[in-house]
Design a protein around this motif. Structure first.
Motif, short mmCIF file in Angstrom:
data_model
loop_
_atom_site.label_atom_id
_atom_site.label_comp_id
_atom_site.label_asym_id
_atom_site.label_seq_id
_atom_site.Cartn_x
_atom_site.Cartn_y
_atom_site.Cartn_z
N VAL A 79 0.84 -1.20 0.00
CA VAL A 79 0.00 0.00 0.00
C VAL A 79 0.86 1.25 0.00
N GLU A 80 1.95 1.20 0.76
CA GLU A 80 2.89 2.35 0.80
C GLU A 80 3.45 2.64 -0.58
N ILE A 81 3.85 1.61 -1.30
CA ILE A 81 4.43 1.77 -2.63
C ILE A 81 3.37 2.28 -3.61
N ALA A 82 2.16 1.70 -3.55
CA ALA A 82 1.08 2.17 -4.42
C ALA A 82 0.77 3.63 -4.16
N ASP A 83 0.83 4.04 -2.91
CA ASP A 83 0.54 5.43 -2.54
C ASP A 83 1.53 6.41 -3.16
N LEU A 141 -3.79 6.49 0.13
CA LEU A 141 -4.14 5.07 0.11
C LEU A 141 -3.82 4.40 1.44
N LEU A 142 -2.88 4.97 2.18
CA LEU A 142 -2.49 4.38 3.47
C LEU A 142 -3.66 4.33 4.44
N ASP A 143 -4.65 5.23 4.24
CA ASP A 143 -5.81 5.28 5.14
C ASP A 143 -6.97 4.43 4.64
N GLY A 168 -9.36 -2.36 3.60
CA GLY A 168 -9.35 -3.42 2.61
C GLY A 168 -10.67 -3.51 1.85
N TYR A 169 -10.59 -4.04 0.63
CA TYR A 169 -11.75 -4.17 -0.25
C TYR A 169 -12.38 -2.82 -0.55
N ARG A 170 -11.53 -1.82 -0.71
CA ARG A 170 -11.96 -0.48 -1.08
C ARG A 170 -11.17 -0.04 -2.31
#
Length: 454
Positions: free
Chosen positions: A28-32, A43-45, A48-50
């Protein structure tokens, strides 16, 4: 596994969208770092399934509209945190996004690494993991259904049922042998015999269905053979519904093997249209004829083609002999022309004979039925447990043999501790089959055959 991996999880061709999958503790960190939501959130906040709509950011600039989908461990395919970035499916955009993900800290995924992590994290057992690869490569309807049912655990449930029965018997015998003075319920000889007999029968049924299952899952190598001008190439074109093979009245037109895979009913035939079987002074045609005989020898199924409009000849009779004892169907072609063929020798030499007119596309359904009946898949139950490959078959065979030896030992009056050794050996094979006791070498070999991104 500390590294976070990424790969393109869609096909290596332009499409509507391209998906970059990221898995690991930093997913998630990398995607953010490469995705900015339209509402400027992080995205860090995101739970899941969002999903969030936004933009891919490359070198500080917006590069494409995209959707980010977040899965939180352990409720993801791999059992880890997973982020999926869906961008427009042009190959350049997909590759630039993947490169940005690498620059943000992800490492390239190896072949099958996402599914391997799912296996290691207990999301799938080894039979289910193997079914993923089968599902991706499935070409026939039956193969697709069988692979999906394996993914849903059809084989796993059957193997685990037998395994639990053996483990319960083994633990009862071990306790009775190790603690003879304790009040441990006795496992009677009749009860043990019943457990072993039932377990052997269930594994035997799996082994009996292996060849049919392999046929459905992998398809069948099929040679179309016959003397020149009987209509082999016309049959090839009829089955492929294309002009794959050149058709003329000139003998020797097909000089090399023409290959194509087709769906025939619920299975896939890997067809090989071969050169006409005859003697030839033409060097090139002779090479093709030699290849034709080799293809005939190697084929799992032979479609032996005969000309309804001409008498049986030397090479027809030779073909009948070569098909003896093989899985072969006599295909009598050119039924649109006057009959001149005596069919008694043909019918005596083949268990299945089909009449067609490849030119007029007649007899297709009859050929489908004959193939399915000959291969034993006419009544194939794709929902039933299925051994999908040689690894699974070998483990099952070893377990079956171990149970057989245990039964023989029990009937021969051997002590429980001796019988238990054989039962434990069978149980180990079933544990290896599902991956609970598989070696690292076996696991690595299985996942090396997957595509990158899966």
């Amino acid at each position: 596994m500390e590294k976070t991996i990424a790969a393109v999880s869609t096909g290596a061709a332009p499409g509507g969208i391209g998906v970059i999958r990221i898995s690991g503790s930093r997913a998630v960190e990398i995607a953010d770092k490469v995705f900015l939501p339209a509402d400027n959130s992080s995205l860090l906040d995101l739970k899941g399934y969002r999903a969030k709509f936004g933009n891919i950011i490359i070198d500080g600039e917006k590069a494409d509209n995209a959707v980010a989908l977040i899965f939180r461990a352990p409720k993801s395919y791999t059992g880890e945190d997973v982020a999926e970035l869906s961008v427009h499916g042009g190959m350049l955009m997909v590759q630039k996004t993947l490169q940005a993900v690498f620059s943000a800290g992800a490492e390239p995924a190896e072949a099958g690494e996402f599914t391997k992590r799912a296996f290691i994290n207990g999301k799938l057992d080894l039979t289910q993991a193997e079914s993923v690869a089968e599902l991706i490569s499935a070409q026939g309807e039956q193969s697709l259904k069988a692979s999906f049912n394996a993914l849903q655990g059809a084989l796993s449930k059957k193997i685990n049922s037998v395994l639990q029965r053996l483990l319960d018997a083994s633990s009862s015998m071990a306790a009775w042998v190790d603690y003879p003075d304790e009040e441990i319920p006795d496992l009677s000889e009749d009860e043990l015999r019943e457990i072993l007999t039932e377990s052997k029968a269930e594994l035997g049924a799996l082994l009996d269905g292996y060849e049919n299952g392999k046929t459905v899952v992998n398809g069948v190598s099929t040679a179309i053979a016959g003397r020149p001008n009987v209509g082999k190439s016309s049959l090839m074109n009829m089955l492929t519904k294309t002009d794959k093979s050149i058709v003329t009245h000139i003998a020797g037109t097909t000089r090399d093997i023409v290959e194509e895979s087709v769906r025939l009913g619920g299975i896939v035939l890997h067809l090989r249209d071969t050169a006409g079987l005859r003697r030839s002074e033409d060097i090139v045609e002779s090479i093709g004829i030699e290849k034709a005989y080799k293809a005939l020898d190697e084929a799992e199924l032979i479609l032996a083609v005969f000309d309804n409009s001409s008498p049986l000849g030397e090479y027809d009779r030779d073909l009948i002999k070569r098909c003896s004892g093989r899985k072969a169907i006599a295909v009598i072609n050119k039924t649109d022309l006057p009959d001149a063929l005596e069919t008694d020798e043909i019918k005596n030499g083949f268990s299945k004979t089909v009449y067609i007119s490849a030119k007029n596309d007649e007899g297709y359904s009859e050929l489908v039925n004959a193939v399915e009946e000959l291969l034993g898949v006419a009544d194939f139950d794709s929902s039933a447990p299925l051994l999908a490959n040689l690894r699974q078959k070998k483990n099952c065979e070893n377990a079956y043999n171990g149970i057989s030896e245990a039964l023989d030992a029990l009937n021969g009056g051997m002590t429980y501790d001796a019988v238990n050794v054989m039962i434990d050996s069978a149980a180990d094979e079933l544990l290896s089959l599902t991956g609970k006791k598989a070696s690292a070498e076996v696991v690595n070999n299985i996942f090396s055959k997957f595509c990158v991104g899966k």
